[in-house]
Motif scaffolding. Structure first.
Motif, PDB file in Angstrom:
ATOM      1  N   GLN A  28     -19.606  -9.661 -21.914  1.00 51.43           N
ATOM      2  CA  GLN A  28     -20.674  -8.877 -21.280  1.00 51.43           C
ATOM      3  C   GLN A  28     -21.267  -9.587 -20.064  1.00 51.43           C
ATOM      4  O   GLN A  28     -22.393  -9.313 -19.674  1.00 51.43           O
ATOM      5  N   SER A  50     -22.166 -12.758 -19.487  1.00 50.15           N
ATOM      6  CA  SER A  50     -23.232 -13.748 -19.640  1.00 50.15           C
ATOM      7  C   SER A  50     -22.744 -15.190 -19.633  1.00 50.15           C
ATOM      8  O   SER A  50     -23.542 -16.100 -19.446  1.00 50.15           O
ATOM      9  N   VAL A  63     -25.131 -26.795  -8.515  1.00 45.49           N
ATOM     10  CA  VAL A  63     -25.844 -26.208  -9.661  1.00 45.49           C
ATOM     11  C   VAL A  63     -25.864 -24.690  -9.537  1.00 45.49           C
ATOM     12  O   VAL A  63     -25.584 -23.956 -10.492  1.00 45.49           O
ATOM     13  N   LEU A 112     -21.605 -20.929 -18.694  1.00 43.60           N
ATOM     14  CA  LEU A 112     -22.221 -21.671 -19.794  1.00 43.60           C
ATOM     15  C   LEU A 112     -21.286 -22.761 -20.303  1.00 43.60           C
ATOM     16  O   LEU A 112     -20.089 -22.553 -20.448  1.00 43.60           O
ATOM     17  N   GLY A 136     -23.374 -30.953 -21.396  1.00 50.56           N
ATOM     18  CA  GLY A 136     -24.677 -31.178 -20.780  1.00 50.56           C
ATOM     19  C   GLY A 136     -24.628 -31.008 -19.265  1.00 50.56           C
ATOM     20  O   GLY A 136     -25.588 -31.375 -18.585  1.00 50.56           O
ATOM     21  N   TYR A 137     -23.536 -30.487 -18.747  1.00 59.24           N
ATOM     22  CA  TYR A 137     -23.344 -30.127 -17.333  1.00 59.24           C
ATOM     23  C   TYR A 137     -23.229 -31.317 -16.379  1.00 59.24           C
ATOM     24  O   TYR A 137     -22.554 -31.232 -15.353  1.00 59.24           O
ATOM     25  N   ILE A 163     -21.066 -31.443 -12.880  1.00 53.72           N
ATOM     26  CA  ILE A 163     -21.694 -31.524 -11.562  1.00 53.72           C
ATOM     27  C   ILE A 163     -21.176 -32.762 -10.823  1.00 53.72           C
ATOM     28  O   ILE A 163     -20.826 -32.701  -9.634  1.00 53.72           O
ATOM     29  N   TRP A 207     -28.275 -33.429 -24.276  1.00 55.72           N
ATOM     30  CA  TRP A 207     -28.574 -32.091 -23.732  1.00 55.72           C
ATOM     31  C   TRP A 207     -28.812 -31.105 -24.872  1.00 55.72           C
ATOM     32  O   TRP A 207     -29.749 -30.306 -24.848  1.00 55.72           O
ATOM     33  N   MET A 208     -27.959 -31.178 -25.881  1.00 59.49           N
ATOM     34  CA  MET A 208     -28.124 -30.257 -27.011  1.00 59.49           C
ATOM     35  C   MET A 208     -29.423 -30.544 -27.764  1.00 59.49           C
ATOM     36  O   MET A 208     -30.115 -29.620 -28.204  1.00 59.49           O
ATOM     37  N   HIS A 212     -32.345 -27.965 -28.457  1.00 65.10           N
ATOM     38  CA  HIS A 212     -32.902 -27.651 -29.776  1.00 65.10           C
ATOM     39  C   HIS A 212     -34.419 -27.864 -29.773  1.00 65.10           C
ATOM     40  O   HIS A 212     -35.165 -27.143 -30.433  1.00 65.10           O
ATOM     41  N   GLU A 264     -33.721 -23.536 -28.040  1.00 61.88           N
ATOM     42  CA  GLU A 264     -32.866 -22.679 -28.863  1.00 61.88           C
ATOM     43  C   GLU A 264     -33.500 -22.262 -30.184  1.00 61.88           C
ATOM     44  O   GLU A 264     -34.050 -23.088 -30.902  1.00 61.88           O
ATOM     45  N   ASP A 293     -27.536 -12.028 -27.924  1.00 58.03           N
ATOM     46  CA  ASP A 293     -26.452 -12.402 -27.018  1.00 58.03           C
ATOM     47  C   ASP A 293     -26.901 -13.558 -26.122  1.00 58.03           C
ATOM     48  O   ASP A 293     -28.046 -14.016 -26.214  1.00 58.03           O
ATOM     49  N   PHE A 294     -25.999 -14.024 -25.282  1.00 59.96           N
ATOM     50  CA  PHE A 294     -26.301 -15.189 -24.445  1.00 59.96           C
ATOM     51  C   PHE A 294     -27.399 -14.909 -23.423  1.00 59.96           C
ATOM     52  O   PHE A 294     -28.000 -15.829 -22.898  1.00 59.96           O
ATOM     53  N   ASP A 295     -27.650 -13.615 -23.109  1.00 57.93           N
ATOM     54  CA  ASP A 295     -28.725 -13.320 -22.166  1.00 57.93           C
ATOM     55  C   ASP A 295     -30.084 -13.642 -22.761  1.00 57.93           C
ATOM     56  O   ASP A 295     -31.047 -13.898 -22.040  1.00 57.93           O
ATOM     57  N   TYR A 297     -30.422 -15.745 -25.693  1.00 54.38           N
ATOM     58  CA  TYR A 297     -30.413 -17.011 -26.425  1.00 54.38           C
ATOM     59  C   TYR A 297     -30.601 -18.118 -25.392  1.00 54.38           C
ATOM     60  O   TYR A 297     -29.686 -18.471 -24.661  1.00 54.38           O
ATOM     61  N   MET A 321     -30.967 -21.438 -23.373  1.00 50.61           N
ATOM     62  CA  MET A 321     -30.460 -22.816 -23.350  1.00 50.61           C
ATOM     63  C   MET A 321     -30.708 -23.373 -21.955  1.00 50.61           C
ATOM     64  O   MET A 321     -30.737 -22.605 -20.999  1.00 50.61           O
ATOM     65  N   PRO A 322     -30.871 -24.667 -21.826  1.00 48.63           N
ATOM     66  CA  PRO A 322     -31.017 -25.240 -20.486  1.00 48.63           C
ATOM     67  C   PRO A 322     -29.728 -25.057 -19.692  1.00 48.63           C
ATOM     68  O   PRO A 322     -28.639 -25.321 -20.205  1.00 48.63           O
ATOM     69  N   GLY A 323     -29.856 -24.612 -18.483  1.00 48.72           N
ATOM     70  CA  GLY A 323     -28.696 -24.481 -17.605  1.00 48.72           C
ATOM     71  C   GLY A 323     -28.534 -25.716 -16.751  1.00 48.72           C
ATOM     72  O   GLY A 323     -29.290 -26.691 -16.898  1.00 48.72           O
ATOM     73  N   PRO A 324     -27.561 -25.691 -15.851  1.00 46.08           N
ATOM     74  CA  PRO A 324     -27.314 -26.882 -15.018  1.00 46.08           C
ATOM     75  C   PRO A 324     -28.485 -27.239 -14.113  1.00 46.08           C
ATOM     76  O   PRO A 324     -28.555 -28.365 -13.621  1.00 46.08           O
TER      77      PRO A 324
END
Lengths: 158, 340
Positions: A44, A46, A128, A135, A140-141, A145, B232-233, B237, B241, B256-258, B260, B262-265
Protein backbone atom coordinates in the motif's frame (compact mmCIF):
# COMPACT_ATOMS: atom_id res chain seq x y z
CA UNK A 1 -10.04 -12.07 -18.73
CA UNK A 2 -8.49 -10.01 -21.48
CA UNK A 3 -4.72 -9.87 -21.29
CA UNK A 4 -2.94 -6.62 -21.99
CA UNK A 5 0.35 -6.79 -23.88
CA UNK A 6 2.98 -4.56 -22.32
CA UNK A 7 6.26 -3.73 -24.04
CA UNK A 8 8.88 -1.98 -21.99
CA UNK A 9 12.59 -1.62 -21.36
CA UNK A 10 13.51 -3.58 -18.23
CA UNK A 11 17.00 -2.94 -16.88
CA UNK A 12 18.14 -2.00 -20.38
CA UNK A 13 16.58 -4.97 -22.18
CA UNK A 14 13.53 -4.86 -24.43
CA UNK A 15 10.84 -7.04 -22.87
CA UNK A 16 7.24 -7.86 -23.63
CA UNK A 17 4.76 -9.72 -21.45
CA UNK A 18 1.04 -9.91 -20.80
CA UNK A 19 -0.45 -8.06 -17.86
CA UNK A 20 -3.84 -8.68 -16.31
CA UNK A 21 -6.19 -5.68 -16.10
CA UNK A 22 -5.59 -4.04 -12.76
CA UNK A 23 -2.36 -5.97 -12.13
CA UNK A 24 0.15 -3.87 -10.29
CA UNK A 25 3.65 -3.33 -11.61
CA UNK A 26 5.28 -5.16 -8.70
CA UNK A 27 3.42 -8.36 -9.47
CA UNK A 28 4.09 -7.88 -13.18
CA UNK A 29 7.84 -7.47 -12.66
CA UNK A 30 8.10 -10.41 -10.28
CA UNK A 31 5.83 -12.90 -12.05
CA UNK A 32 5.67 -11.59 -15.60
CA UNK A 33 9.33 -10.64 -16.01
CA UNK A 34 10.80 -12.99 -13.38
CA UNK A 35 12.73 -10.22 -11.65
CA UNK A 36 12.36 -10.90 -7.92
CA UNK A 37 14.46 -7.96 -6.74
CA UNK A 38 11.56 -5.59 -5.97
CA UNK A 39 10.00 -6.84 -2.72
CA UNK A 40 6.42 -6.98 -1.53
CA UNK A 41 6.37 -5.33 1.88
CA UNK A 42 3.06 -3.66 2.65
CA UNK A 43 1.31 -3.49 -0.73
CA UNK A 44 0.00 0.00 0.00
CA UNK A 45 2.89 2.33 -0.64
CA UNK A 46 4.12 2.73 2.92
CA UNK A 47 7.37 0.75 3.08
CA UNK A 48 9.28 1.36 -0.16
CA UNK A 49 10.48 -2.23 -0.55
CA UNK A 50 9.05 -2.31 -4.11
CA UNK A 51 10.74 0.92 -5.25
CA UNK A 52 11.70 0.99 -8.96
CA UNK A 53 12.48 3.77 -11.38
CA UNK A 54 10.23 4.55 -14.32
CA UNK A 55 11.93 6.79 -16.87
CA UNK A 56 14.38 7.80 -14.16
CA UNK A 57 11.80 8.72 -11.50
CA UNK A 58 11.44 6.60 -8.36
CA UNK A 59 8.03 4.97 -8.15
CA UNK A 60 6.33 2.45 -5.90
CA UNK A 61 5.66 -0.57 -8.07
CA UNK A 62 2.85 -1.80 -5.82
CA UNK A 63 0.84 1.37 -6.51
CA UNK A 64 1.52 1.48 -10.25
CA UNK A 65 -0.69 -0.26 -12.78
CA UNK A 66 1.40 -2.52 -14.98
CA UNK A 67 -0.32 -1.39 -18.17
CA UNK A 68 0.80 2.21 -17.58
CA UNK A 69 4.49 1.42 -18.17
CA UNK A 70 3.98 0.66 -21.87
CA UNK A 71 7.06 1.97 -23.67
CA UNK A 72 8.74 3.06 -20.43
CA UNK A 73 12.26 2.50 -19.13
CA UNK A 74 11.83 0.50 -15.90
CA UNK A 75 14.82 -0.21 -13.69
CA UNK A 76 15.12 -2.32 -10.56
CA UNK A 77 17.90 -3.28 -8.16
CA UNK A 78 18.60 -6.33 -10.34
CA UNK A 79 19.80 -3.92 -13.04
CA UNK A 80 22.55 -2.52 -10.86
CA UNK A 81 26.00 -3.90 -11.56
CA UNK A 82 26.99 -6.41 -14.20
CA UNK A 83 27.10 -10.00 -13.01
CA UNK A 84 29.81 -10.26 -10.37
CA UNK A 85 30.81 -6.63 -10.95
CA UNK A 86 28.90 -4.59 -8.43
CA UNK A 87 27.59 -1.08 -8.81
CA UNK A 88 29.72 1.17 -6.56
CA UNK A 89 26.58 1.70 -4.50
CA UNK A 90 26.22 -2.03 -3.86
CA UNK A 91 29.89 -2.19 -2.85
CA UNK A 92 29.38 0.77 -0.52
CA UNK A 93 26.42 -0.98 1.12
CA UNK A 94 28.65 -4.01 1.72
CA UNK A 95 31.55 -1.94 3.03
CA UNK A 96 29.31 -0.06 5.48
CA UNK A 97 27.33 -3.11 6.70
CA UNK A 98 24.21 -1.37 5.37
CA UNK A 99 22.10 -4.52 5.15
CA UNK A 100 21.01 -7.01 7.77
CA UNK A 101 17.91 -9.00 6.84
CA UNK A 102 18.13 -7.43 3.39
CA UNK A 103 14.44 -7.07 2.66
CA UNK A 104 14.55 -3.27 2.32
CA UNK A 105 17.88 -3.30 0.49
CA UNK A 106 16.69 -3.49 -3.16
CA UNK A 107 14.33 -0.55 -2.61
CA UNK A 108 17.01 1.38 -0.75
CA UNK A 109 19.48 0.79 -3.58
CA UNK A 110 17.03 2.01 -6.21
CA UNK A 111 16.16 5.15 -4.21
CA UNK A 112 19.84 5.87 -3.55
CA UNK A 113 20.93 5.22 -7.14
CA UNK A 114 18.24 7.60 -8.41
CA UNK A 115 19.40 10.26 -5.97
CA UNK A 116 23.06 9.92 -6.97
CA UNK A 117 22.18 9.96 -10.66
CA UNK A 118 20.36 13.27 -10.40
CA UNK A 119 22.58 14.70 -7.65
CA UNK A 120 26.05 13.15 -7.51
CA UNK A 121 27.03 15.19 -4.49
CA UNK A 122 24.15 15.05 -2.02
CA UNK A 123 24.21 16.39 1.52
CA UNK A 124 23.23 14.21 4.45
CA UNK A 125 19.82 15.93 4.51
CA UNK A 126 19.29 15.14 0.84
CA UNK A 127 20.19 11.50 1.43
CA UNK A 128 17.74 11.34 4.34
CA UNK A 129 15.03 12.87 2.16
CA UNK A 130 15.75 10.44 -0.67
CA UNK A 131 15.37 7.32 1.50
CA UNK A 132 12.61 8.64 3.74
CA UNK A 133 10.08 6.51 1.87
CA UNK A 134 12.02 3.30 2.50
CA UNK A 135 11.47 1.60 5.85
CA UNK A 136 14.31 -0.33 7.45
CA UNK A 137 13.78 -2.35 10.62
CA UNK A 138 17.33 -3.58 11.24
CA UNK A 139 20.07 -1.06 10.61
CA UNK A 140 18.91 2.13 12.30
CA UNK A 141 19.50 3.82 8.91
CA UNK A 142 22.90 5.26 9.85
CA UNK A 143 24.95 2.65 7.96
CA UNK A 144 22.74 3.15 4.88
CA UNK A 145 23.14 6.92 5.01
CA UNK A 146 26.90 6.54 5.49
CA UNK A 147 27.13 4.15 2.54
CA UNK A 148 25.34 6.57 0.21
CA UNK A 149 27.31 9.56 1.47
CA UNK A 150 30.58 7.70 0.85
CA UNK A 151 29.84 8.01 -2.87
CA UNK A 152 29.06 11.73 -2.75
CA UNK A 153 31.26 13.61 -5.16
CA UNK A 154 31.77 10.60 -7.41
CA UNK A 155 30.68 10.61 -11.01
CA UNK A 156 27.17 9.27 -11.52
CA UNK A 157 26.79 5.86 -13.12
CA UNK A 158 25.75 5.48 -16.74
CA UNK B 1 7.98 26.67 23.26
CA UNK B 2 10.10 25.57 26.18
CA UNK B 3 12.71 22.93 25.50
CA UNK B 4 14.33 21.05 28.35
CA UNK B 5 17.33 18.82 28.02
CA UNK B 6 18.04 15.87 30.25
CA UNK B 7 20.41 12.95 30.59
CA UNK B 8 19.57 9.44 31.65
CA UNK B 9 21.68 6.44 32.52
CA UNK B 10 21.02 2.72 32.33
CA UNK B 11 23.12 -0.38 32.83
CA UNK B 12 22.36 -3.98 31.97
CA UNK B 13 23.64 -7.46 32.74
CA UNK B 14 22.24 -9.63 30.03
CA UNK B 15 22.01 -13.43 30.22
CA UNK B 16 23.13 -15.62 27.32
CA UNK B 17 20.73 -18.54 26.80
CA UNK B 18 17.71 -19.86 28.69
CA UNK B 19 16.67 -22.58 31.09
CA UNK B 20 14.21 -24.46 28.88
CA UNK B 21 14.61 -28.06 29.90
CA UNK B 22 18.21 -27.81 28.81
CA UNK B 23 19.66 -25.51 26.18
CA UNK B 24 21.33 -27.60 23.47
CA UNK B 25 22.66 -26.67 20.04
CA UNK B 26 24.04 -29.16 17.54
CA UNK B 27 26.30 -28.68 14.54
CA UNK B 28 27.43 -31.07 11.83
CA UNK B 29 30.48 -30.44 9.67
CA UNK B 30 31.60 -32.43 6.66
CA UNK B 31 33.97 -31.97 3.76
CA UNK B 32 33.23 -32.51 0.12
CA UNK B 33 35.78 -34.15 -2.18
CA UNK B 34 36.90 -30.69 -3.30
CA UNK B 35 38.17 -29.99 0.20
CA UNK B 36 35.50 -27.45 0.98
CA UNK B 37 33.43 -27.79 4.14
CA UNK B 38 29.73 -27.56 4.82
CA UNK B 39 28.49 -26.64 8.29
CA UNK B 40 24.89 -27.70 8.94
CA UNK B 41 22.98 -25.81 11.62
CA UNK B 42 19.34 -25.30 12.44
CA UNK B 43 19.83 -21.84 13.90
CA UNK B 44 18.37 -19.09 11.77
CA UNK B 45 20.29 -16.15 10.36
CA UNK B 46 17.74 -13.35 10.15
CA UNK B 47 20.35 -10.72 9.48
CA UNK B 48 22.21 -10.77 12.77
CA UNK B 49 25.18 -12.58 11.26
CA UNK B 50 24.75 -16.18 12.43
CA UNK B 51 26.09 -17.55 9.16
CA UNK B 52 29.05 -15.19 9.03
CA UNK B 53 30.23 -15.79 12.56
CA UNK B 54 29.82 -19.59 12.50
CA UNK B 55 31.64 -19.60 9.17
CA UNK B 56 34.54 -17.75 10.77
CA UNK B 57 34.55 -20.10 13.75
CA UNK B 58 34.51 -23.21 11.56
CA UNK B 59 37.30 -21.92 9.30
CA UNK B 60 39.43 -20.95 12.27
CA UNK B 61 39.00 -24.34 13.96
CA UNK B 62 39.40 -26.44 10.82
CA UNK B 63 42.41 -24.38 9.76
CA UNK B 64 41.10 -23.71 6.27
CA UNK B 65 40.37 -20.48 4.35
CA UNK B 66 37.05 -18.88 5.19
CA UNK B 67 36.13 -19.06 1.50
CA UNK B 68 36.23 -22.86 1.79
CA UNK B 69 33.44 -23.00 4.36
CA UNK B 70 29.75 -22.89 3.54
CA UNK B 71 27.15 -22.63 6.31
CA UNK B 72 23.77 -24.19 5.61
CA UNK B 73 21.02 -23.28 8.05
CA UNK B 74 17.34 -23.13 8.61
CA UNK B 75 15.97 -26.49 7.55
CA UNK B 76 14.87 -28.00 10.84
CA UNK B 77 13.54 -31.09 9.02
CA UNK B 78 16.96 -32.18 7.81
CA UNK B 79 19.42 -30.24 9.94
CA UNK B 80 20.75 -31.09 13.39
CA UNK B 81 18.67 -30.06 16.39
CA UNK B 82 18.89 -26.56 17.78
CA UNK B 83 16.81 -24.61 20.28
CA UNK B 84 16.87 -21.62 17.93
CA UNK B 85 17.98 -18.04 17.38
CA UNK B 86 16.78 -16.26 20.51
CA UNK B 87 17.87 -15.44 24.05
CA UNK B 88 21.04 -13.85 22.64
CA UNK B 89 22.43 -17.40 22.53
CA UNK B 90 23.48 -17.77 18.89
CA UNK B 91 27.19 -16.96 18.87
CA UNK B 92 27.83 -18.63 22.22
CA UNK B 93 25.81 -21.85 21.89
CA UNK B 94 26.15 -22.56 18.17
CA UNK B 95 29.70 -21.29 18.11
CA UNK B 96 30.74 -23.83 20.75
CA UNK B 97 28.93 -26.62 18.90
CA UNK B 98 30.66 -25.62 15.65
CA UNK B 99 34.06 -25.73 17.37
CA UNK B 100 33.44 -29.26 18.66
CA UNK B 101 32.22 -30.50 15.27
CA UNK B 102 35.09 -28.80 13.46
CA UNK B 103 37.69 -30.30 15.80
CA UNK B 104 36.40 -33.80 15.06
CA UNK B 105 36.39 -33.14 11.31
CA UNK B 106 39.85 -31.59 11.47
CA UNK B 107 41.24 -34.67 13.20
CA UNK B 108 39.99 -36.91 10.38
CA UNK B 109 41.32 -34.48 7.78
CA UNK B 110 44.76 -34.62 9.40
CA UNK B 111 44.65 -38.43 9.58
CA UNK B 112 43.86 -38.55 5.86
CA UNK B 113 46.70 -36.13 5.14
CA UNK B 114 49.06 -38.10 7.39
CA UNK B 115 48.35 -41.30 5.48
CA UNK B 116 49.15 -39.59 2.18
CA UNK B 117 52.32 -37.95 3.51
CA UNK B 118 53.33 -41.11 5.44
CA UNK B 119 53.84 -39.15 8.65
CA UNK B 120 52.19 -39.01 12.06
CA UNK B 121 49.00 -36.92 12.18
CA UNK B 122 50.22 -35.37 15.40
CA UNK B 123 53.07 -33.73 13.48
CA UNK B 124 50.76 -31.94 11.03
CA UNK B 125 49.68 -28.31 11.07
CA UNK B 126 47.40 -26.25 8.85
CA UNK B 127 48.37 -22.89 7.41
CA UNK B 128 44.84 -21.54 7.04
CA UNK B 129 45.47 -21.13 3.32
CA UNK B 130 44.30 -24.58 2.26
CA UNK B 131 47.52 -26.49 2.99
CA UNK B 132 48.54 -29.09 5.55
CA UNK B 133 52.21 -29.64 6.24
CA UNK B 134 54.63 -31.25 8.67
CA UNK B 135 55.46 -28.93 11.53
CA UNK B 136 58.86 -27.39 10.81
CA UNK B 137 59.01 -28.92 7.32
CA UNK B 138 56.77 -26.85 5.06
CA UNK B 139 57.91 -28.74 1.96
CA UNK B 140 56.24 -31.91 3.27
CA UNK B 141 52.81 -30.62 2.31
CA UNK B 142 49.44 -31.58 0.89
CA UNK B 143 46.46 -29.40 0.04
CA UNK B 144 43.19 -29.84 1.93
CA UNK B 145 41.60 -30.67 -1.41
CA UNK B 146 44.09 -33.49 -2.07
CA UNK B 147 43.58 -34.79 1.46
CA UNK B 148 39.80 -34.71 1.00
CA UNK B 149 40.03 -36.51 -2.32
CA UNK B 150 42.33 -39.14 -0.87
CA UNK B 151 39.90 -39.67 1.99
CA UNK B 152 36.98 -40.00 -0.39
CA UNK B 153 38.47 -42.04 -3.23
CA UNK B 154 41.35 -44.05 -1.71
CA UNK B 155 41.03 -44.29 2.05
CA UNK B 156 37.27 -44.52 2.46
CA UNK B 157 37.11 -41.99 5.27
CA UNK B 158 34.42 -39.43 5.93
CA UNK B 159 35.95 -36.12 6.92
CA UNK B 160 33.14 -35.13 9.21
CA UNK B 161 32.45 -34.02 12.74
CA UNK B 162 29.60 -33.81 15.21
CA UNK B 163 29.23 -31.07 17.79
CA UNK B 164 26.85 -30.32 20.56
CA UNK B 165 26.89 -27.65 23.21
CA UNK B 166 24.49 -28.44 26.03
CA UNK B 167 23.66 -26.43 29.08
CA UNK B 168 21.67 -28.95 31.14
CA UNK B 169 18.40 -28.03 32.78
CA UNK B 170 18.90 -26.24 36.06
CA UNK B 171 16.34 -27.56 38.55
CA UNK B 172 14.48 -24.84 40.38
CA UNK B 173 14.69 -24.97 44.17
CA UNK B 174 11.03 -25.16 45.26
CA UNK B 175 11.76 -23.28 48.48
CA UNK B 176 13.78 -20.39 47.17
CA UNK B 177 13.18 -20.38 43.43
CA UNK B 178 16.93 -20.44 42.98
CA UNK B 179 18.32 -21.79 39.70
CA UNK B 180 21.20 -21.21 37.32
CA UNK B 181 19.44 -20.48 34.05
CA UNK B 182 22.40 -19.07 32.15
CA UNK B 183 26.12 -19.66 31.78
CA UNK B 184 27.39 -16.21 31.04
CA UNK B 185 26.34 -12.57 30.94
CA UNK B 186 27.06 -9.70 28.60
CA UNK B 187 27.08 -6.17 29.95
CA UNK B 188 26.39 -2.63 28.85
CA UNK B 189 25.98 0.88 30.17
CA UNK B 190 24.80 3.93 28.35
CA UNK B 191 23.94 7.59 28.71
CA UNK B 192 21.14 9.09 26.63
CA UNK B 193 20.48 12.76 26.11
CA UNK B 194 16.97 13.91 25.24
CA UNK B 195 15.15 17.14 24.57
CA UNK B 196 11.58 17.47 25.80
CA UNK B 197 9.18 20.11 24.57
CA UNK B 198 7.16 21.07 27.66
CA UNK B 199 4.34 22.54 25.56
CA UNK B 200 3.82 19.65 23.14
CA UNK B 201 5.20 16.79 25.21
CA UNK B 202 7.36 15.66 22.33
CA UNK B 203 10.59 13.84 23.15
CA UNK B 204 13.60 13.84 20.87
CA UNK B 205 16.50 11.50 21.56
CA UNK B 206 19.58 13.55 20.70
CA UNK B 207 22.57 11.43 21.58
CA UNK B 208 23.54 8.00 22.87
CA UNK B 209 26.91 7.21 24.44
CA UNK B 210 27.25 3.49 25.01
CA UNK B 211 29.73 0.92 26.19
CA UNK B 212 29.12 -2.78 25.53
CA UNK B 213 31.04 -5.76 26.85
CA UNK B 214 30.32 -8.70 24.57
CA UNK B 215 33.25 -10.99 25.17
CA UNK B 216 35.54 -11.03 22.17
CA UNK B 217 34.00 -9.26 19.19
CA UNK B 218 34.43 -12.11 16.71
CA UNK B 219 33.31 -9.89 13.85
CA UNK B 220 33.64 -6.26 14.92
CA UNK B 221 31.73 -4.96 11.90
CA UNK B 222 28.74 -7.15 12.65
CA UNK B 223 28.89 -6.31 16.35
CA UNK B 224 28.73 -2.61 15.65
CA UNK B 225 25.98 -3.18 13.10
CA UNK B 226 23.85 -4.96 15.71
CA UNK B 227 24.52 -2.36 18.37
CA UNK B 228 23.68 0.54 16.07
CA UNK B 229 20.49 -0.98 14.71
CA UNK B 230 19.48 -2.31 18.10
CA UNK B 231 19.83 1.08 19.77
CA UNK B 232 17.58 2.52 17.08
CA UNK B 233 15.01 -0.13 17.89
CA UNK B 234 15.35 0.62 21.61
CA UNK B 235 14.78 4.31 20.95
CA UNK B 236 11.77 3.36 18.86
CA UNK B 237 10.32 1.15 21.59
CA UNK B 238 10.91 3.90 24.15
CA UNK B 239 9.22 6.78 22.39
CA UNK B 240 7.39 5.54 19.31
CA UNK B 241 6.18 2.01 18.82
CA UNK B 242 3.05 0.41 20.14
CA UNK B 243 0.25 -1.70 18.76
CA UNK B 244 -2.09 -0.80 21.62
CA UNK B 245 -1.71 2.86 22.58
CA UNK B 246 -4.62 2.72 25.05
CA UNK B 247 -4.14 -0.84 26.31
CA UNK B 248 -6.21 -2.69 27.46
CA UNK B 249 -8.56 -0.73 25.23
CA UNK B 250 -7.77 -1.98 21.73
CA UNK B 251 -9.06 1.14 19.96
CA UNK B 252 -6.78 3.40 17.98
CA UNK B 253 -4.23 0.67 17.39
CA UNK B 254 -2.26 0.99 14.17
CA UNK B 255 -3.26 -1.27 11.30
CA UNK B 256 -0.47 -0.51 8.85
CA UNK B 257 2.91 1.18 8.47
CA UNK B 258 1.25 4.57 7.93
CA UNK B 259 -0.02 4.49 11.51
CA UNK B 260 2.65 2.40 13.22
CA UNK B 261 5.09 5.10 14.22
CA UNK B 262 8.83 4.46 14.01
CA UNK B 263 11.77 6.85 13.78
CA UNK B 264 12.74 7.45 10.18
CA UNK B 265 16.15 8.34 8.79
CA UNK B 266 15.53 11.97 9.75
CA UNK B 267 14.85 11.12 13.42
CA UNK B 268 18.15 9.53 14.37
CA UNK B 269 20.21 10.16 17.46
CA UNK B 270 23.97 10.34 17.22
CA UNK B 271 25.42 7.21 18.77
CA UNK B 272 28.96 6.76 19.99
CA UNK B 273 29.75 3.10 20.68
CA UNK B 274 32.61 1.64 22.69
CA UNK B 275 33.02 -2.12 22.55
CA UNK B 276 34.99 -3.58 25.43
CA UNK B 277 36.51 -6.95 24.60
CA UNK B 278 36.87 -9.27 27.54
CA UNK B 279 36.97 -12.81 26.15
CA UNK B 280 34.51 -15.14 27.89
CA UNK B 281 36.09 -18.29 29.32
CA UNK B 282 33.38 -20.61 28.03
CA UNK B 283 32.68 -18.68 24.81
CA UNK B 284 33.75 -19.72 21.32
CA UNK B 285 37.09 -17.91 20.91
CA UNK B 286 35.86 -15.77 23.80
CA UNK B 287 32.67 -14.54 22.12
CA UNK B 288 29.32 -13.98 23.80
CA UNK B 289 27.32 -11.83 21.39
CA UNK B 290 25.29 -8.64 21.66
CA UNK B 291 21.81 -10.00 20.83
CA UNK B 292 18.79 -8.51 22.52
CA UNK B 293 20.94 -6.47 24.85
CA UNK B 294 21.63 -3.96 22.10
CA UNK B 295 18.05 -2.64 22.32
CA UNK B 296 16.95 -3.12 25.94
CA UNK B 297 19.01 -0.61 27.96
CA UNK B 298 18.05 2.27 25.70
CA UNK B 299 14.49 2.26 27.07
CA UNK B 300 15.21 2.94 30.77
CA UNK B 301 17.92 5.42 29.82
CA UNK B 302 15.44 7.41 27.71
CA UNK B 303 12.85 7.35 30.50
CA UNK B 304 15.44 8.46 33.05
CA UNK B 305 16.54 11.27 30.75
CA UNK B 306 12.94 12.50 30.47
CA UNK B 307 12.71 12.53 34.26
CA UNK B 308 15.94 14.51 34.37
CA UNK B 309 14.61 16.96 31.77
CA UNK B 310 11.10 17.72 33.03
CA UNK B 311 10.65 15.80 36.29
CA UNK B 312 8.07 13.39 34.90
CA UNK B 313 8.48 9.72 35.81
CA UNK B 314 6.88 7.51 33.15
CA UNK B 315 6.58 3.75 33.67
CA UNK B 316 4.31 2.89 30.77
CA UNK B 317 5.79 2.54 27.29
CA UNK B 318 5.98 4.06 24.81
CA UNK B 319 6.52 7.56 26.11
CA UNK B 320 3.95 9.47 24.07
CA UNK B 321 3.57 13.27 24.08
CA UNK B 322 0.23 12.75 25.81
CA UNK B 323 1.83 10.95 28.76
CA UNK B 324 4.53 13.59 29.09
CA UNK B 325 1.99 16.43 29.04
CA UNK B 326 -0.26 14.71 31.58
CA UNK B 327 2.75 14.24 33.84
CA UNK B 328 3.83 17.86 33.51
CA UNK B 329 0.29 19.00 34.26
CA UNK B 330 0.06 16.74 37.32
CA UNK B 331 3.30 18.25 38.60
CA UNK B 332 2.03 21.78 38.06
CA UNK B 333 4.60 22.45 35.37
CA UNK B 334 7.92 21.17 34.08
CA UNK B 335 10.45 20.53 36.82
CA UNK B 336 13.84 20.35 35.19
CA UNK B 337 16.33 18.89 37.65
CA UNK B 338 19.52 20.66 36.81
CA UNK B 339 20.71 22.68 33.88
CA UNK B 340 23.26 20.53 32.08
Amino acid sequence: MTKIPVTLTHNGAERAAFADPGQNLLDFIRRGLGDLSPKYGCGQGSCGACTVTIDGETRLACLTLAETVEGCDVRTAAGLGQGATLDPLQQAFMDHFAAQCGYCTPGMLVSARALLDRNPNPTREEVVEAISGNLCRCTGYDPIIDAILSLAGRKASA
Amino acid sequence: MTLHRGRGFAAINYPIGMNLGGDPSQALVHSNPDGKFTVALSAIDLGQGMKSVTRQIAAETLGVPIADVYVDTADSDTGPHDMGSFASRGTHRMGNAVIQASLEARAVMLEAAAEELEVDAGDLVTDGQGNIHVRGAPSRTITTMAAAQAAQFRQGRTIAGRGIFLVPLSEVDPETGEMSPVTTFAHAALVVEVEVDAETGEVEVLDIQSAYEVGRALNPGLVEQQLRGGAWMGMSHAAWETTEPYYPDRDHGPVDFDHYAMPGPGDLATHHISVLERPAEDGPYGGKGPGEMCANPVLPAVVNAIYDAVGVRIDDLPVTPEKVLRGIRANGGARPRQAL
